[in-house]
Enzyme design. Structure first.
Site, PDB file in Angstrom:
ATOM      1  N   ASP A   1      42.661  43.384  40.557  1.00  0.00           N
ATOM      2  CA  ASP A   1      42.206  42.569  41.681  1.00  0.00           C
ATOM      3  C   ASP A   1      42.528  43.362  42.951  1.00  0.00           C
ATOM      4  O   ASP A   1      41.785  44.267  43.311  1.00  0.00           O
ATOM      5  CB  ASP A   1      42.934  41.216  41.608  1.00  0.00           C
ATOM      6  CG  ASP A   1      42.363  40.182  42.566  1.00  0.00           C
ATOM      7  OD1 ASP A   1      41.264  40.393  43.072  1.00  0.00           O
ATOM      8  OD2 ASP A   1      43.023  39.147  42.796  1.00  0.00           O
TER       9      ASP A   1
ATOM     10  N   ARG B   1      43.849  30.891  28.647  1.00  0.00           N
ATOM     11  CA  ARG B   1      44.113  32.202  28.047  1.00  0.00           C
ATOM     12  C   ARG B   1      43.523  32.339  26.648  1.00  0.00           C
ATOM     13  O   ARG B   1      43.198  33.435  26.202  1.00  0.00           O
ATOM     14  CB  ARG B   1      45.626  32.457  27.947  1.00  0.00           C
ATOM     15  CG  ARG B   1      46.333  32.622  29.273  1.00  0.00           C
ATOM     16  CD  ARG B   1      47.712  33.242  29.047  1.00  0.00           C
ATOM     17  NE  ARG B   1      48.596  33.077  30.188  1.00  0.00           N
ATOM     18  CZ  ARG B   1      48.605  33.870  31.265  1.00  0.00           C
ATOM     19  NH1 ARG B   1      47.774  34.878  31.324  1.00  0.00           N
ATOM     20  NH2 ARG B   1      49.441  33.652  32.249  1.00  0.00           N
TER      21      ARG B   1
ATOM     22  N   PHE C   1      36.975  34.158  40.856  1.00  0.00           N
ATOM     23  CA  PHE C   1      38.073  33.868  39.938  1.00  0.00           C
ATOM     24  C   PHE C   1      37.553  33.692  38.511  1.00  0.00           C
ATOM     25  O   PHE C   1      36.602  32.950  38.268  1.00  0.00           O
ATOM     26  CB  PHE C   1      38.823  32.619  40.382  1.00  0.00           C
ATOM     27  CG  PHE C   1      40.137  32.457  39.689  1.00  0.00           C
ATOM     28  CD1 PHE C   1      41.230  33.214  40.066  1.00  0.00           C
ATOM     29  CD2 PHE C   1      40.265  31.571  38.628  1.00  0.00           C
ATOM     30  CE1 PHE C   1      42.443  33.086  39.396  1.00  0.00           C
ATOM     31  CE2 PHE C   1      41.470  31.439  37.962  1.00  0.00           C
ATOM     32  CZ  PHE C   1      42.567  32.199  38.352  1.00  0.00           C
ATOM     33  N   VAL C   2      38.161  34.394  37.568  1.00  0.00           N
ATOM     34  CA  VAL C   2      37.729  34.319  36.176  1.00  0.00           C
ATOM     35  C   VAL C   2      38.879  33.900  35.262  1.00  0.00           C
ATOM     36  O   VAL C   2      40.044  34.082  35.599  1.00  0.00           O
ATOM     37  CB  VAL C   2      37.145  35.669  35.684  1.00  0.00           C
ATOM     38  CG1 VAL C   2      35.851  35.999  36.393  1.00  0.00           C
ATOM     39  CG2 VAL C   2      38.146  36.813  35.869  1.00  0.00           C
TER      40      VAL C   2
ATOM     41  N   ASP D   1      44.313  33.396  32.875  1.00  0.00           N
ATOM     42  CA  ASP D   1      44.579  31.963  33.006  1.00  0.00           C
ATOM     43  C   ASP D   1      44.277  31.424  34.392  1.00  0.00           C
ATOM     44  O   ASP D   1      44.218  32.160  35.366  1.00  0.00           O
ATOM     45  CB  ASP D   1      46.065  31.693  32.728  1.00  0.00           C
ATOM     46  CG  ASP D   1      46.944  32.208  33.864  1.00  0.00           C
ATOM     47  OD1 ASP D   1      46.841  33.398  34.199  1.00  0.00           O
ATOM     48  OD2 ASP D   1      47.715  31.404  34.444  1.00  0.00           O
TER      49      ASP D   1
ATOM     50  N   GLU E   1      45.782  46.624  31.165  1.00  0.00           N
ATOM     51  CA  GLU E   1      45.831  45.494  32.096  1.00  0.00           C
ATOM     52  C   GLU E   1      44.560  44.656  31.974  1.00  0.00           C
ATOM     53  O   GLU E   1      43.481  45.171  31.690  1.00  0.00           O
ATOM     54  CB  GLU E   1      46.032  46.034  33.525  1.00  0.00           C
ATOM     55  CG  GLU E   1      46.016  45.014  34.641  1.00  0.00           C
ATOM     56  CD  GLU E   1      47.126  43.968  34.600  1.00  0.00           C
ATOM     57  OE1 GLU E   1      47.336  43.372  33.532  1.00  0.00           O
ATOM     58  OE2 GLU E   1      47.753  43.723  35.646  1.00  0.00           O
ATOM     59  N   ASP E   2      44.714  43.359  32.191  1.00  0.00           N
ATOM     60  CA  ASP E   2      43.561  42.466  32.063  1.00  0.00           C
ATOM     61  C   ASP E   2      42.582  42.642  33.217  1.00  0.00           C
ATOM     62  O   ASP E   2      41.384  42.786  33.010  1.00  0.00           O
ATOM     63  CB  ASP E   2      44.014  40.996  31.961  1.00  0.00           C
ATOM     64  CG  ASP E   2      44.979  40.585  33.076  1.00  0.00           C
ATOM     65  OD1 ASP E   2      45.319  41.423  33.941  1.00  0.00           O
ATOM     66  OD2 ASP E   2      45.398  39.412  33.085  1.00  0.00           O
TER      67      ASP E   2
ATOM     68  N   LYS F   1      37.581  43.979  40.086  1.00  0.00           N
ATOM     69  CA  LYS F   1      36.809  43.376  41.188  1.00  0.00           C
ATOM     70  C   LYS F   1      36.767  44.414  42.308  1.00  0.00           C
ATOM     71  O   LYS F   1      37.678  44.463  43.131  1.00  0.00           O
ATOM     72  CB  LYS F   1      37.499  42.113  41.697  1.00  0.00           C
ATOM     73  CG  LYS F   1      37.629  40.994  40.670  1.00  0.00           C
ATOM     74  CD  LYS F   1      38.405  39.828  41.278  1.00  0.00           C
ATOM     75  CE  LYS F   1      38.618  38.706  40.282  1.00  0.00           C
ATOM     76  NZ  LYS F   1      39.510  37.648  40.813  1.00  0.00           N
TER      77      LYS F   1
ATOM     78  N   GLY G   1      48.660  38.425  30.716  1.00  0.00           N
ATOM     79  CA  GLY G   1      47.201  38.465  30.699  1.00  0.00           C
ATOM     80  C   GLY G   1      46.557  39.449  29.737  1.00  0.00           C
ATOM     81  O   GLY G   1      45.464  39.198  29.242  1.00  0.00           O
TER      82      GLY G   1
HETATM   83  P1  IMP Z   1      46.546  42.410  41.610  1.00  0.00           P
HETATM   84  O1  IMP Z   1      47.976  42.826  41.653  1.00  0.00           O
HETATM   85  O2  IMP Z   1      46.081  41.772  42.886  1.00  0.00           O
HETATM   86  O3  IMP Z   1      45.609  43.497  41.151  1.00  0.00           O
HETATM   87  O4  IMP Z   1      46.465  41.199  40.602  1.00  0.00           O
HETATM   88  C1  IMP Z   1      46.483  41.408  39.268  1.00  0.00           C
HETATM   89  C2  IMP Z   1      46.949  40.193  38.538  1.00  0.00           C
HETATM   90  O5  IMP Z   1      46.545  38.963  39.172  1.00  0.00           O
HETATM   91  C3  IMP Z   1      46.301  40.207  37.181  1.00  0.00           C
HETATM   92  O6  IMP Z   1      47.131  40.856  36.263  1.00  0.00           O
HETATM   93  C4  IMP Z   1      46.114  38.742  36.891  1.00  0.00           C
HETATM   94  O7  IMP Z   1      47.268  38.260  36.238  1.00  0.00           O
HETATM   95  C5  IMP Z   1      45.977  38.078  38.234  1.00  0.00           C
HETATM   96  N1  IMP Z   1      44.551  37.839  38.572  1.00  0.00           N
HETATM   97  C6  IMP Z   1      43.819  38.488  39.479  1.00  0.00           C
HETATM   98  N2  IMP Z   1      42.554  38.021  39.537  1.00  0.00           N
HETATM   99  C7  IMP Z   1      42.490  37.035  38.610  1.00  0.00           C
HETATM  100  C8  IMP Z   1      41.425  36.161  38.167  1.00  0.00           C
HETATM  101  O8  IMP Z   1      40.261  36.191  38.624  1.00  0.00           O
HETATM  102  N3  IMP Z   1      41.755  35.271  37.185  1.00  0.00           N
HETATM  103  C9  IMP Z   1      43.006  35.197  36.643  1.00  0.00           C
HETATM  104  N4  IMP Z   1      44.024  36.000  37.017  1.00  0.00           N
HETATM  105  C10 IMP Z   1      43.770  36.913  37.999  1.00  0.00           C
HETATM  106 MG    MG Z   2      48.191  40.061  34.568  1.00  0.00          MG
END
Ligand code: IMP
Ligand code: MG
Length: 189
Positions: A117, A179, A166-167, A173, A113-114, A145, A58
């Site tokens: 979440d 992407r 969701f984005v 992606d 990091e992208d 978020k 990402g």
């Molecule tokens: P976390 O571990 O829950 O913080 O999730 C992080 C990963 O989930 C990110 O690096 C993304 O790859 C994916 N992710 C979380 N939210 C989104 C979204 O809204 N769109 C696309 N990918 C997401």
């Molecule tokens: Mg990611």
């Protein structure tokens, strides 16, 4: 040339698989913010030759633009993580592509990091890195978020806080699609 009035611009929706997405953050706005982040990091890490660590897949686009705004010497090392949230609470994070130890020990690391979440992925990976004695670890995240965060992560530089939706686009992606979009789109209800 013509007197015909142009019609009111319609919001351009993007379809990926079964879902439609509407524009959320423009490419120009992303670019402006990355320029600011890049110059802040250039000051903070002057003479420190940091190692930028983009988390694949990402963060590839964000990282490519960010390092071009960094003035001074820096290095790059890519990692790929897979998180298994399927089983719920355990939420194991596996390092699929790792970095050689020499690039971590005693170095100033900038994780790229992208999106933040739940924070689970970064939380686990930060522990993995910290165990290898870097000089410092900083985290740079394009999107966060706030309503979704379960593992609080200290973010050194943030692009944008967004609502808990969701984005896609700009590296992010939906089932592997989206992407390549140059800006960020949000799920359109
Ligand atoms: P976390 O571990 O829950 O913080 O999730 C992080 C990963 O989930 C990110 O690096 C993304 O790859 C994916 N992710 C979380 N939210 C989104 C979204 O809204 N769109 C696309 N990918 C997401
Ligand atoms: Mg990611």
């Amino acid at each position: 040339m013509s007197n015909v009035k142009s019609p009111k611009p319609k919001v351009k929706l993007v379809q990926l698989h079964d879902l439609k997405f509407r524009p959320m953050i423009s490419a120009a706005k992303i670019k402006r913010r990355i320029r600011e982040i890049g110059s802040a990091l250039s000051q903070d890490f002057e003479g420190k030759k940091p190692v930028f660590i983009p988390i694949l897949n990402g963060a590839f686009m964000f990282a490519a633009d960010l390092v071009r705004e960094f003035r001074g010497d820096c290095e790059l090392a890519f990692v790929q993580l897979k998180s298994y949230a399927g089983t719920g609470s355990t939420g194991e994070v596996r390092v699929v592509l790792d970095i050689e130890r020499a690039k971590i020990e005693g170095r100033h690391l900038i994780l790229v990091e992208d999106i933040l979440d739940s924070g689970r992925t970064l939380h686990h990976f930060l522990q993995h890195l910290a165990a290898q004695n870097p000089a410092s670890i900083s985290t740079v995240v394009l999107l966060r978020k706030p309503a979704a965060v379960q593992f609080p992560i200290e973010v050194r530089q943030l692009g944008f806080d967004i609502e808990n939706k969701f984005v896609v686009g700009y590296g992010l992606d939906y089932d592997d699609l989206g992407r390549n979009l140059p800006s960020i789109f949000v799920l359109s209800e």
